[in-house]
Design a protein around this motif. Sequence first.
Motif, mmCIF file in Angstrom:
data_model
loop_
_atom_site.group_PDB
_atom_site.id
_atom_site.type_symbol
_atom_site.label_atom_id
_atom_site.label_comp_id
_atom_site.label_asym_id
_atom_site.label_seq_id
_atom_site.Cartn_x
_atom_site.Cartn_y
_atom_site.Cartn_z
ATOM 1 N N LEU A 186 0.823 -1.212 0.000
ATOM 2 C CA LEU A 186 0.000 0.000 0.000
ATOM 3 C C LEU A 186 0.855 1.258 0.000
ATOM 4 O O LEU A 186 1.959 1.277 0.533
ATOM 5 C CB LEU A 186 -0.917 0.019 1.221
ATOM 6 C CG LEU A 186 -1.893 -1.146 1.370
ATOM 7 C CD1 LEU A 186 -2.737 -0.974 2.628
ATOM 8 C CD2 LEU A 186 -2.783 -1.273 0.142
ATOM 9 N N VAL A 216 -5.152 -7.939 2.595
ATOM 10 C CA VAL A 216 -6.437 -7.656 1.958
ATOM 11 C C VAL A 216 -7.513 -8.592 2.501
ATOM 12 O O VAL A 216 -8.649 -8.176 2.752
ATOM 13 C CB VAL A 216 -6.321 -7.781 0.429
ATOM 14 C CG1 VAL A 216 -7.674 -7.535 -0.232
ATOM 15 C CG2 VAL A 216 -5.290 -6.801 -0.116
ATOM 16 N N ILE A 235 -7.127 0.999 2.256
ATOM 17 C CA ILE A 235 -7.816 0.539 1.050
ATOM 18 C C ILE A 235 -9.329 0.738 1.135
ATOM 19 O O ILE A 235 -10.064 0.275 0.265
ATOM 20 C CB ILE A 235 -7.506 -0.942 0.735
ATOM 21 C CG1 ILE A 235 -8.062 -1.879 1.798
ATOM 22 C CG2 ILE A 235 -6.024 -1.165 0.536
ATOM 23 C CD1 ILE A 235 -7.929 -3.339 1.395
ATOM 24 N N ALA A 239 -10.898 1.999 -2.031
ATOM 25 C CA ALA A 239 -11.005 0.945 -3.045
ATOM 26 C C ALA A 239 -12.198 0.047 -2.745
ATOM 27 O O ALA A 239 -12.944 -0.353 -3.655
ATOM 28 C CB ALA A 239 -9.716 0.123 -3.085
ATOM 29 N N SER A 262 -7.123 -2.171 -4.971
ATOM 30 C CA SER A 262 -6.242 -1.455 -4.051
ATOM 31 C C SER A 262 -4.951 -1.011 -4.740
ATOM 32 O O SER A 262 -4.340 -0.016 -4.339
ATOM 33 C CB SER A 262 -5.912 -2.320 -2.827
ATOM 34 O OG SER A 262 -5.027 -3.371 -3.156
ATOM 35 N N GLN A 290 -5.816 2.181 -6.164
ATOM 36 C CA GLN A 290 -5.877 3.199 -5.122
ATOM 37 C C GLN A 290 -4.486 3.673 -4.728
ATOM 38 O O GLN A 290 -4.279 4.871 -4.472
ATOM 39 C CB GLN A 290 -6.615 2.656 -3.888
ATOM 40 C CG GLN A 290 -6.807 3.683 -2.776
ATOM 41 C CD GLN A 290 -7.610 4.883 -3.237
ATOM 42 O OE1 GLN A 290 -8.630 4.728 -3.925
ATOM 43 N NE2 GLN A 290 -7.163 6.086 -2.884
ATOM 44 N N SER A 291 -3.522 2.768 -4.696
ATOM 45 C CA SER A 291 -2.157 3.171 -4.368
ATOM 46 C C SER A 291 -1.596 4.113 -5.435
ATOM 47 O O SER A 291 -0.846 5.037 -5.126
ATOM 48 C CB SER A 291 -1.258 1.940 -4.214
ATOM 49 O OG SER A 291 -1.481 1.323 -2.965
#
Length: 238
Positions: free
Chosen positions: A81, A121, A149, A152, A174, A177-178
Motif C-alpha cells: 500500500l 487484503v 484501502i 477501493a 487497491s 488506489q495506491s
Amino acid sequence: MSNDNEPRAHASAFPERLIEGYQAFLGTRLANEQKRYEELATVGQSPRILLIGCCDSRVSPEVIFDAGPGEIFVLRNVANLVPPYRPNDDYHGTSSALEFAVMGLRVEHVVVLGHAQCGGVKAYAEGEADPYKRPLSPGDFIGGWMRLIAPAAERIGPPTQPLPDYVEKLAKESIKQSLVNLRTFPWVKNLEDRGILHLHGAYFGVATGKLLALDEGHGTFVPIAEEQHAAVTAQPRF
C-alpha cells in the motif's frame, strides 16, 4: 578472561536456513558478481525502478524479475500500500522510502506490485464481513494500516461470497488506489506530468506465476509474456 567458544555459541543461534543460504550465496552469486558488489560499494546504487511490493514471503520481487544487486529499489509493506501525502509528525516509513527513491535516487519508474491470496487484503475483507472479528493484537496495527484501502472497497462495494473472489477483486482495486495516492505526492505528480516519472500497477499470481500489468486507460489488468508463460506451465512436471 573471555571464552573462546562464546562467539561460536552466539553464531549457532543464528537461523540455520540463513547460514545455508549465505553459504550458497558465497559459492554462486558473490563468486560470480564480486566486481559488481565492489562497484556498488564504491559508486553507490542507481536503480531505475522503485518496486512497492508486499511483505508476503511468497512474492519476492528480486526472484520474480530475476534482478541482480543494485537493479531494483524494493519497498515492501503489508499489502503493498501507498498512503496519501500527509506531511506531519507521524512515522512515515513508506513515504520516506518513496521520497528517497524518487527525489534521491531519481528512479524513472514506480511499480506497485500486488498479488493473489494477500493476507492483508483478506484481513480487511473478513473484518468488513464479520464486525465481531478481533484484531491480532490490542494495537491492531494491521487493521489501522489496511484502512488505507477503504476507498477501493467503497468503489467495489461490500464483501460478497465467495469471499476469496472478492479478496482478489479488492486486491486489484487497491493497486489502483495506491496509484491514486502516489499522485497526491506533489513531486511525484510533477515528475509524472513532465514525463520524467512513470507509474505502473502489476499483479502476480502466486499459484500460477502469471504476471498482469495494469492498463490504466481501460482499468484492466493484461498478461505479460503470456505465450511464454503458457509454454512453461504446459510442460509436464515429474
